[in-house]
Design an enzyme around this catalytic site. Sequence first.
Site, short mmCIF file in Angstrom:
data_model
loop_
_atom_site.label_atom_id
_atom_site.label_comp_id
_atom_site.label_asym_id
_atom_site.label_seq_id
_atom_site.Cartn_x
_atom_site.Cartn_y
_atom_site.Cartn_z
N HIS A 1 19.06 -25.93 30.06
CA HIS A 1 18.24 -26.77 29.20
C HIS A 1 17.40 -25.81 28.34
O HIS A 1 17.09 -24.69 28.77
CB HIS A 1 17.34 -27.62 30.10
CG HIS A 1 16.49 -28.64 29.42
ND1 HIS A 1 15.32 -28.31 28.78
CD2 HIS A 1 16.62 -29.98 29.31
CE1 HIS A 1 14.78 -29.43 28.30
NE2 HIS A 1 15.54 -30.45 28.61
N ASP B 1 15.63 -24.12 38.15
CA ASP B 1 15.18 -25.30 37.42
C ASP B 1 15.75 -26.51 38.17
O ASP B 1 16.94 -26.80 38.08
CB ASP B 1 15.70 -25.23 35.97
CG ASP B 1 15.57 -26.56 35.23
OD1 ASP B 1 15.12 -27.56 35.83
OD2 ASP B 1 15.96 -26.60 34.05
N GLN C 1 16.76 -31.86 37.69
CA GLN C 1 17.74 -32.93 37.94
C GLN C 1 18.17 -32.99 39.40
O GLN C 1 19.00 -33.82 39.77
CB GLN C 1 18.99 -32.70 37.07
CG GLN C 1 18.74 -32.71 35.59
CD GLN C 1 18.38 -34.09 35.06
OE1 GLN C 1 18.59 -35.12 35.72
NE2 GLN C 1 17.80 -34.14 33.86
N LYS D 1 11.33 -37.43 36.77
CA LYS D 1 12.76 -37.58 36.99
C LYS D 1 13.05 -37.98 38.44
O LYS D 1 14.20 -38.06 38.85
CB LYS D 1 13.49 -36.29 36.62
CG LYS D 1 13.44 -36.01 35.12
CD LYS D 1 14.38 -34.90 34.73
CE LYS D 1 14.03 -34.26 33.40
NZ LYS D 1 14.40 -35.08 32.24
N CYS E 1 18.91 -31.45 24.62
CA CYS E 1 18.13 -30.22 24.76
C CYS E 1 18.97 -29.09 25.34
O CYS E 1 18.50 -28.29 26.14
CB CYS E 1 16.88 -30.43 25.61
SG CYS E 1 15.72 -31.56 24.88
#
Lengths: 151, 409
Positions: free
Chosen positions: B126, B203, B206, B229, B367
């Site tokens: 991202h 990261d 998600q 999220k 993104c």
Amino acid sequence: MTDNRELYQQVILEHNRKPRNFGKIETYTHRAHGDNPLCGDAYDVYLSINTDGLIEEINFDGHGCAISKASASMMTASLKGKTVEEAEGLFEEFHQLIMKKMDPNKDTHKLGKLTVFSGIWQYPARVKCATLSWHTMKGALNHTSEITTEV
Amino acid sequence: MLTMETNISKIRQDFPALKRLVRGRDLVYLDNAATTLKPQSVIDAITHYYTDLSSNVHRGVHFLSEESTARFEEAREKVSQFISARQSAEIVFTRGTTDAINLVSQSYGKTFIKSGDEILITEMEHHSNIVSWQILCKEKGCVLKVAPITDEGELVMDEFEKLIGPKTKMIALVYVSNVLGTINPVKDIIRLAHERNIPVLIDGAQAVGQFPVDVVDLDCDFFAFSAHKMFGPTGVGVLYAKAEYLNLMPPIQGGGDMILSVSFDKTTYNTIPYKFEAGTPNIAGVIGLGAAVEYINQLGFESIVQHEKDISAYLTQSLGEVEGLKIIGRAKNKVPIASFVLDHVHPHDIGTIIDEEGVAVRTGHHCAQPLMSRYGLPATARASFSLYNTKEEVDILIKAIEKVKAVFK
């Protein structure tokens, strides 16, 4: 509630399928590149303007959604053979139409078939699709070579 | 434990947004990778703070401030247990994943990464995990290296390993791709990195909420994620970092709450995690995040993971049967995120037309422009599913896609 058949009318789908004045032209007097960085739509607009200020040729090249491509195609069809002054006038009128500042059925205008975009204000995310090629054309007239929808 | 299929209608009752009609139709919300909907319990927790507490944390001796502080720190404890951190001092509250990654690049990166050093990321990052490092590279003269992926959307592990060299000073990669849905083998990568004493940032935006995350088992050094999220509010996120790193890192923002004492000659910083939390924090947001953690715990990951596997399989199969449709991202190990393109139809046109059927998907570059370039695409449409989505909603999506094809036939 609106139906998107109003947005995806036959004339728009047809211009998307068979865009007019599509592809780079070799000799031109004005050119600009327009980007919508949010969606990746990107077009080049080429104009060949004679000494009398008449748009003899106008072509576009690039890629994007059906709305942006049809809008670019219909713009070139409308502006070919017009003067720069007339093109600037149509730019203003098209802008008024898109922003719902004009009622094409009541107000006087020279938009012709371009009124097919009159319902687009109902899709705020798509307004920039319809206006990208117009801003690119305006940029070319003003000798601004890079146009973006995001300022 | 709730079994998902029998209780899905009960779960849907928890999310008030699902009661909305969109253009006269039931909302089919398939944009969960952008942000999930919020359960009533999260909304209530936020309302409770503003209604009944509404006071600042960490400074008041009065009743309401003590209560706010207690709720705020309870949320930190809940998050800490949720990702199995060793101690809640390793949980730094941020504005979100992006803010957390930037905290690492600006604090750890600026201090310990030098000119000529390399930072290794992947092609499926991202923008938040690209640009934050590019800023550091520009400032410090370090170099960004990018590990390639296959056409299916999986990391090429041999290539990845080859890119780890003596100059590599940080490996930063996404746990789950927001575009491809790929679940990366981060535990293997962390092991490879640690054999060479390289820290790893994950990261996890998600990942958290989709399946259990255990930061000690992964052994990651930094782990960033967002509340919104995982059914929590926007504007709040978490940086987990091992205490040994947090202790070494300088604060990047000065102000209230992050200090022990201030004079014009010398300021002593607060202990971790507070030295990274300057200013009045997003108190309601943090309390809402705590409620989101509780909501997930109450459902249990066993049923969540099973449901997502079922949906993922059904989604892949159903999309696969649509003529002219191509799924971008066919990793073996993935979450129910499906990016796709249709022959002769731009993703934006897909998005607008299926919106008319009440179906919310994301269209665009998500993104992740370098990833789009990798596939030679300007954009994709993306349907991303969560624990309240049903197989019937997959069917509605497919019908809506057929409508798109009819418009453009």
